[in-house]
Design a protein around this motif. Sequence first.
Motif, PDB file in Angstrom:
ATOM      1  N   THR A 120       0.896  -1.249  -0.171  1.00 57.72           N
ATOM      2  CA  THR A 120      -0.211  -0.080   0.025  1.00 57.72           C
ATOM      3  C   THR A 120       0.934   1.141   0.093  1.00 57.72           C
ATOM      4  OG1 THR A 120      -0.252   0.012   2.338  1.00 57.72           O
ATOM      5  CG2 THR A 120      -1.927  -1.089   1.232  1.00 57.72           C
ATOM      6  N   THR A 121       2.085   1.080  -0.037  1.00 50.44           N
ATOM      7  CA  THR A 121       3.145   2.397   0.052  1.00 50.44           C
ATOM      8  C   THR A 121       4.233   2.439  -0.983  1.00 50.44           C
ATOM      9  OG1 THR A 121       4.505   1.336   1.583  1.00 50.44           O
ATOM     10  CG2 THR A 121       2.917   2.607   2.581  1.00 50.44           C
ATOM     11  N   HIS A 173      -7.898  -3.545  -1.358  1.00 48.47           N
ATOM     12  CA  HIS A 173      -8.746  -2.677  -2.447  1.00 48.47           C
ATOM     13  C   HIS A 173     -10.217  -3.115  -2.505  1.00 48.47           C
ATOM     14  CE1 HIS A 173      -4.599  -0.817  -2.605  1.00 48.47           C
ATOM     15  NE2 HIS A 173      -5.225   0.048  -3.259  1.00 48.47           N
ATOM     16  N   GLY A 177     -11.159  -3.645   2.048  1.00 48.91           N
ATOM     17  CA  GLY A 177     -10.619  -2.629   3.094  1.00 48.91           C
ATOM     18  C   GLY A 177     -10.159  -3.390   4.155  1.00 48.91           C
ATOM     19  N   HIS A 221      -0.380   5.884   9.655  1.00 48.42           N
ATOM     20  CA  HIS A 221      -1.113   6.682   9.073  1.00 48.42           C
ATOM     21  C   HIS A 221      -1.877   5.946   7.866  1.00 48.42           C
ATOM     22  CE1 HIS A 221       0.198   9.880  11.719  1.00 48.42           C
ATOM     23  NE2 HIS A 221       1.361   9.502  11.533  1.00 48.42           N
ATOM     24  N   ASN A 222      -1.860   4.720   7.600  1.00 48.57           N
ATOM     25  CA  ASN A 222      -2.249   4.035   6.349  1.00 48.57           C
ATOM     26  C   ASN A 222      -3.557   4.220   6.256  1.00 48.57           C
ATOM     27  OD1 ASN A 222      -2.669   1.427   4.873  1.00 48.57           O
ATOM     28  ND2 ASN A 222      -0.675   1.563   4.707  1.00 48.57           N
ATOM     29  N   PRO A 223      -4.086   4.403   5.210  1.00 52.92           N
ATOM     30  CA  PRO A 223      -5.846   4.303   4.930  1.00 52.92           C
ATOM     31  C   PRO A 223      -6.378   2.891   5.047  1.00 52.92           C
ATOM     32  CG  PRO A 223      -4.376   4.149   2.841  1.00 52.92           C
ATOM     33  CD  PRO A 223      -3.485   4.410   3.967  1.00 52.92           C
ATOM     34  N   HIS A 233      -5.716   1.358   8.014  1.00 48.45           N
ATOM     35  CA  HIS A 233      -5.477   1.004   9.460  1.00 48.45           C
ATOM     36  C   HIS A 233      -6.362   0.180  10.043  1.00 48.45           C
ATOM     37  CE1 HIS A 233      -5.218   2.254  13.653  1.00 48.45           C
ATOM     38  NE2 HIS A 233      -3.612   2.410  13.433  1.00 48.45           N
TER      39      HIS A 233
END
Length: 505
Positions: free
Chosen positions: A76-77, A97, A100, A392-394, A396
């Motif tokens: 994800t990064t 994706h 979630g 701070h990952n979306p 989380h």
Amino acid sequence: MAADSLSTGPPATGPGQSPGRRWSARARRLAQRIPPARRFPLAMAAVFLACSLAWWVAFYPGLMSYDSFTYTWEATTGHWINDHSIPYVAGVWLSLHLSGTYAPLTFCQIVAAAGLVGYLAAGLERFAIRRRWIAGAVVLCGVLPPTGEFFVFVWKDVPFVLGALAAAGALLHLVGGWLRVPRSARRSAPGRRAPWLVLGVGMLLMCLARNNGFLTVVCTGLVLLACVPWHWRRIASVTAVPVLVYVFLVTVVYPAAGVQPQKNNSAYSFFYADLAYGYSKDPGLFTKAQLSAMAAVAPLEHWRTAGAQCWDSDPLTISSQFHAAAATTNRSQLLSAFTTVLKRAPQYVADAQLCRAHNAWAVFPDHPILVAPVDYTGPYHAAVVSHPELAHNPFHQAFHSRPLSRTAHRAGHWWYDLSRTPQLEWILWGGAVWCYLTYAWILRLTRRVRRRELLAAAAVMAGLQLTVLIATPAPLYRYMAGPTVLGVLLLPLACSRLRLPEDPP
């Protein structure tokens, strides 16, 4: 008159029947449409899926470890690194994706496991085993924490074990077919193509699931070659093709797709750990140049203290005192120092290797087997320290447990804690015992039937065990999860009624 009165009753599935009876009749009609040969494996798949769903509900969306969060950080990064299975990291990315959460990925894992367990159960039928014993082994595998909860983990080791299940099931089908061919014609009867294809797919999955999966595939192929050398062409195909596909992906496809090469020293950690163990035993083995290279990577005191224990390579390499960049620069000198230990004091290398792999051979391990916990806080916080972006990952919210049933969660946690009883650890979490039991059943059958082909049924088990004996960083349960799962499922071999072909059934 009595016959007429009987015929006026409601039909079997008419409105006069209760809902339960109507559903039962529909289920029987549906079962009758399934070919008889497929009913038992599908039933076993359904039984195992029911057990797995109970674990999935208890630990929804899945069990996690430090590696689970590393996969998420990479996917994800944009840090796609070839230190873990790229196909599995892609599966984590797709699951997050789509929903979630990890739920789609873990659900697909338990469905795949159920299908492969059914396929393996069908292979066991070829060994003249009563279905009740096969069903009992399937239930036991689904209920025991080491095997039942394993397929709910977000771990690359899960597809690795799935590949081992596919390969082992295919070999059971092949061996069962070979035993029905006269001894004089066995060289000209390689068996049906479908099991060979499944065997190749299982080998490929093992290669893709772990960076050292190719070692397991090679070991399995060598054991197969020793058991049935007259099938060497097909064995070479199902062994070489998966390895070549893996090499092509690593050397051509991954770099072209922007995947970064492995930057840490995990591929060399075994050599460095053996070197440190040798240094802690006899510092006088090394030349000044070798000691200078070691000191450039980490203080010599760190080499000595970290090497004094042989159980785990992480205290040496995963430390602020160990400089990975310096290890890469001085790699040739470090490997030269390892070679010195291997030549002048091979007992230290053997001692360190067997020590780290004791859960692969020791019946009663004298050191705790490292098992992933079923709580989420420890691995998550450790991952955030290493990868601050995770905080701070979306996605989380996906990092934490949301059990679908609190009662099931408490029951699953209680059952897991009970399995960690020290007196039970050697058989439930060790793995070595299951290897020896499987070898015993197969050797007994081989002596009874006098057919060498039977030994091939243990090839996957032997390949998995040899891999851990050759290279492992620590006595982790997940490295012996495959032998444990296979050992439980192959327990019915002890009840086989196979006899010599000339004997009456």
